[in-house]
Write a protein that holds these residues in place. Structure first.
Motif: not given
Length: 358
Positions: A311-316
């Motif tokens: 999720e953090q990678l997708q948000n970034g």
């Protein structure tokens, strides 16, 4: 009869020509002066707009001061720190909006942000359930500037670990980490100048904020702060120094087989550099924010405990995403598998929310 002499009219004609020429020159001079005044006014207006904009907390400014040679790291100077695209501050609350496509040191799993605050989502085991549902960010943060400045200044001016601990978030757990860290890193000291901008950080269950410290002898530094239930302000030391259980160079040199906590910046490489990885794994290029050396790491995106990482990678957008990971090198049984394995993820970006962790 008097003879008419044509030459008698020559002087008057020349006089009128000179008058017209003088009038034309005067008009041209006036127009030129008016044009000059308009040009100067335009330049002054542009300069004033630039100066005005420079005093506002805006995404490009905050991003630029955390990169390159403002190199504002969480504590000192952030060379490879990822961009921090904060939204415009609220005129009334001093909080900011964080776009869903953020790549920040918070880098949370939620893609929904309030219109006037950085938004994080998590739960705090250290706070009562009723408190978690009510508190979200440092309320009315601008009214607490004096208290925030006292804490941040004390944090940076502390001459010993024990003195610095007075201003640190979660000192019971962090004290041992600080002793370990400052055993090999010097306590930096800078000449305090003042407190810059302060921003509220919306996270259910936490009274978090974001503050900028300004010095006379070094670049500005920004860091996460937290208001305790009794109203005091503390500084998140771990994210401020990007604490890891090993230095980056030592981690690469010693190749530990057990999961080791490190704060890194991660991006998806254009081409997978690993010749052999377990089936179904994703590959990242990672590095420490203070180091140039990068390595490659792999993880299983289907692993439930690694969903916050996805999720953090997708948000970034999988580019320059700050992460707190547990990393280890594969053992001999891995055969031809190369690279570093991502065993776990902790917190959001470089911020660990929990008061305790496994």
């Amino acid at each position: 009869m008097t003879d008419f002499n044509v030459e008698d009219n020559v002087p008057p004609r020349r006089s009128r020509a000179r008058q017209r020429e003088t009038m034309t020159n005067a008009v041209a001079t006036v127009l030129g002066c008016m044009a000059m005044v308009v040009m100067i006014a335009t330049v002054v207006r542009v300069v004033m707009v630039k100066l005005w904009d420079s005093t506002r907390v805006n995404p490009d400014y905050v991003q630029s001061v955390y990169e390159g040679n403002l190199e504002r790291r969480w504590s000192g100077n952030v060379s490879s720190y990822s961009d921090l695209p904060l939204g415009e501050p609220s005129e009334s609350s001093g909080a900011v909006s964080l776009p869903p496509t953020h790549k920040t040191a918070y880098s949370g799993s939620s893609s929904t942000a309030s219109s006037n605050a950085i938004d994080l989502t998590s739960a705090s085991p250290g706070l009562a359930a009723t408190t978690r549902t009510r508190q979200s960010g440092v309320e009315d943060i601008e009214s607490k500037r004096s208290m925030i400045e006292t804490a941040v200044r004390g944090f940076f001016e502390a001459a010993t670990i024990q003195e610095k601990l007075r201003y640190v978030r979660d000192p019971g757990r962090v004290g041992a980490l600080m002793t370990d860290y400052y055993g090999v890193h010097p306590l930096e000291h800078h000449v305090w100048k003042g407190l810059g901008w302060v921003l509220a950080v919306k996270e259910p269950g936490y009274r978090l904020g974001y503050a900028q410290a300004i010095f006379d002898d070094s670049e500005p530094v920004s860091l996460i702060i937290e208001e305790t239930p009794n109203g005091t302000i503390t500084v998140d030391w771990e994210s401020s120094v990007r604490y890891g259980e090993l230095d980056w160079a030592e981690f690469i040199r010693t190749r530990p087989g057990s999961p080791t906590l490190l704060r890194v910046i991660a991006s998806k490489p254009t081409l997978s550099p690993l010749e052999e990885t377990p089936p179904g794994t994703e590959v990242l290029e990672i590095k420490h924010p203070d180091e140039d050396t990068s390595i490659f790491a792999y993880f299983d995106p289907r692993d439930p405990k690694l969903q916050p990482l996805v999720e953090q990678l997708q948000n970034g957008h999988w580019k320059d995403v700050p992460l707190t990971l547990r990393l280890c090198y594969p053992g001999p049984a891995s055969g031809a598998v190369s690279g570093v394995r991502i065993a776990d993820i902790e917190g959001k970006g470089w911020l660990i929310l929990q008061g305790t962790r496994s």
